[in-house]
Enzyme design. Structure first.
Site, PDB file in Angstrom:
ATOM      1  N   ARG A  32       7.538  -8.090 -12.407  1.00 58.04           N
ATOM      2  CA  ARG A  32       7.100  -8.930 -13.529  1.00 58.04           C
ATOM      3  C   ARG A  32       7.063  -8.081 -14.805  1.00 58.04           C
ATOM      4  NH1 ARG A  32       3.991 -10.186  -9.157  1.00 58.04           N
ATOM      5  NH2 ARG A  32       2.304  -8.798  -9.805  1.00 58.04           N
ATOM      6  N   GLY A  86       2.739  -0.389  -9.410  1.00 56.58           N
ATOM      7  CA  GLY A  86       1.410  -0.887  -9.086  1.00 56.58           C
ATOM      8  C   GLY A  86       0.391   0.222  -9.210  1.00 56.58           C
ATOM      9  N   VAL A 131      -0.186   2.839  -7.317  1.00 59.80           N
ATOM     10  CA  VAL A 131       0.387   4.173  -7.118  1.00 59.80           C
ATOM     11  C   VAL A 131       1.458   4.474  -8.158  1.00 59.80           C
ATOM     12  CG1 VAL A 131       1.644   5.670  -5.530  1.00 59.80           C
ATOM     13  CG2 VAL A 131      -0.129   4.133  -4.662  1.00 59.80           C
ATOM     14  N   ASP A 150      -1.473  -0.945   9.824  1.00 59.04           N
ATOM     15  CA  ASP A 150      -1.284   0.216   8.947  1.00 59.04           C
ATOM     16  C   ASP A 150      -1.404   1.514   9.741  1.00 59.04           C
ATOM     17  OD1 ASP A 150      -1.438   1.425   6.006  1.00 59.04           O
ATOM     18  OD2 ASP A 150      -3.051   2.342   7.162  1.00 59.04           O
ATOM     19  N   LYS A 202       1.488   4.567  10.794  1.00 58.27           N
ATOM     20  CA  LYS A 202       1.259   5.992  10.557  1.00 58.27           C
ATOM     21  C   LYS A 202       1.308   6.781  11.861  1.00 58.27           C
ATOM     22  CE  LYS A 202      -1.542   4.979   6.479  1.00 58.27           C
ATOM     23  NZ  LYS A 202      -2.916   4.860   5.919  1.00 58.27           N
TER      24      LYS A 202
END
Length: 448
Positions: free
Chosen positions: A65, A31, A33, A221, A225
């Protein structure tokens, strides 16, 4: 004085035959990254080879995909595969990079790599925060490395200082902004007067927010972290479920205005602390007001910044871009070079450090300050009754300010430090008072 003997090369000292063939790398995910990792591995191949000692070659790229059009310069189409498990288990693969995200199939693929003795670089904060212990155990058992600098704060070198540079020190507190999306939204609300929805729409249009921004704006998120940071800082296993979490969806324009009146700003903070006497650690993520004089107040746009406070080193600040393809890929490649060098010399990097085994303290025991805004009836005795509620809970008032008259009467109260549970109980009691029409704003205040 006699000269010190020259240090033997790793191959002499440790008996390892010098490898000359390339190290083969499996890349899981392509993707934002992953595609940047692949591009940089190709574009910077000569530099990477010089830094490691042998070339680093992509053995394959696992994607969901295969027919999706991907523009990764220098990457041959035949490298793409949908069989991630087979790629990880290939005998010619030496190292694995996981940038798929999520819990499964990432966990199964990383475990398969580690169980075959292949070191892994991951950017998967959700998995590490939920089940990092299992991954560490597999790495330890099979003599492999597990590196994950990119899981927290993008390109900012943050985890390696905690794992290595500060390993001889005692960290007491970690405080920071670790989510760029929420920082962008709150910054826009402060600087332009935008409401939450308007600021979120701008963040989405600029690519800072996902189509589904729940993980960011609800604090998931940042909580993942915070769990990773607390575990490394305090040598204790901390999971995302141990982290008290509040997002920014309830932050209003009135909250931003109240902060401005106090010469403060609102930030979503990750706060990790240790109480060595009680043998407890705490980790929490929530919006808080901080003075504009605080260095974190000046962190703008989608940037991240983290303070680490330690016994000997004092206060350190790490600042930079916390997300995005290129910054995150930079951290991934830094880890890749590290595990490749370890592979070449037969060494291993640091494993899990959870020897302290401290108890995770509930948020109710954390000491903090509250900013509380009350819409009240404008009549005698209200202020004294409100003060009595605070006294009942043993919460000391630092400042109180009344604005407006009649139906617009408002009390703004800032407390001294008190246990969060006492402050929460105070707010609950205030809501039940007949002359309190509304508790319009409740927010924690961080002044240090």
């Amino acid at each position: 004085m006699p000269r010190s003997p020259m240090r033997a090369a790793p191959t002499e000292a440790m008996g390892f035959a010098m490898r000359t063939e390339p190290l083969k790398v499996a890349l899981l995910g392509c993707g934002v990254v992953g595609s940047e990792v692949a591009r940089l591995m190709t574009a910077n191949a000569a530099d990477l080879a010089a830094r490691v000692g042998v070339p680093l070659e992509l053995a394959g790229i696992a994607v969901r995909r295969p027919n999706r059009q991907r523009e990764v310069p220098g990457v041959a189409p035949e490298l793409f595969t949908t069989d991630a498990e087979a790629l990880v288990k290939r005998d010619d693969v030496d190292l694995v990079i996981e940038v798929i995200g999520g819990i499964e199939p990432s966990r199964a693929l990383i475990l398969a790599a580690l169980e075959s003795g292949k070191s892994v670089v991951s950017a998967n904060k959700a998995l590490l925060a939920e089940d990092g212990a299992t991954l560490y155990q597999a790495a330890e058992k099979h003599g492999a490395d597990l590196y994950y600098e990119a899981a927290v704060a993008g390109a900012i070198p943050l985890l390696r200082p905690l794992r290595e540079s500060l390993v001889g020190d005692r960290v007491s507190r970690v405080l920071g902004i670790v989510n760029g999306t929420t920082n962008f939204i709150l910054d826009r609300m402060d600087t332009t007067g935008a409401g939450f929805t308007e600021a979120l729409e701008e963040a989405t249009s600029l690519g800072y927010a996902e189509a589904d921004p729940t993980a960011d704006v609800e604090g998931f998120d940042a909580a993942a972290k915070a769990a990773i940071l607390a575990g490394l800082a305090f040598h204790t296993r901390v999971t995302a479920s141990d982290v008290h979490r509040e997002g920014i969806t309830e932050v209003t324009a009135a909250d931003i205005a109240s902060a401005r009146a106090m010469n403060s700003v609102v930030k979503l903070l990750a706060i990790c602390e240790v109480d060595p006497v009680a043998g407890k650690v705490s980790a929490r993520v929530h919006p808080a007001m901080i003075p504009r004089s605080h260095p974190l107040a000046g962190v703008r746009e989608a940037y991240n910044a983290v303070f680490i406070e330690s016994e000997s080193a004092g206060q350190l600040m790490f600042y930079g871009p916390g997300a995005g393809g290129s910054p995150t890929a930079s951290a991934v490649l830094g880890d890749l070079v590290a595990i490749a060098r370890n592979k070449m010399t037969g060494r291993r990097g640091p494993g899990e450090s959870a020897y302290a085994g401290l108890t995770v303290r509930p948020v109710g025991e954390a000491r903090t300050r509250y900013h509380i805004s009350l819409d009240v009836d404008d009549k005698p005795g209200v202020l004294s009754a409100v003060a009595g509620i605070f006294a009942e809970q043993d919460v000391s008032i630092a400042t109180v300010r009344q604005s407006g008259r009649g139906p617009d009467a408002t009390l703004v109260i800032v407390t001294h430090l008190a246990p969060d549970a006492a402050l929460t109980a105070t707010v609950a009691r205030l809501r039940a008072l007949d002359f309190v029409r509304d508790v319009s704003s409740v927010m924690r205040v961080e002044s240090e």
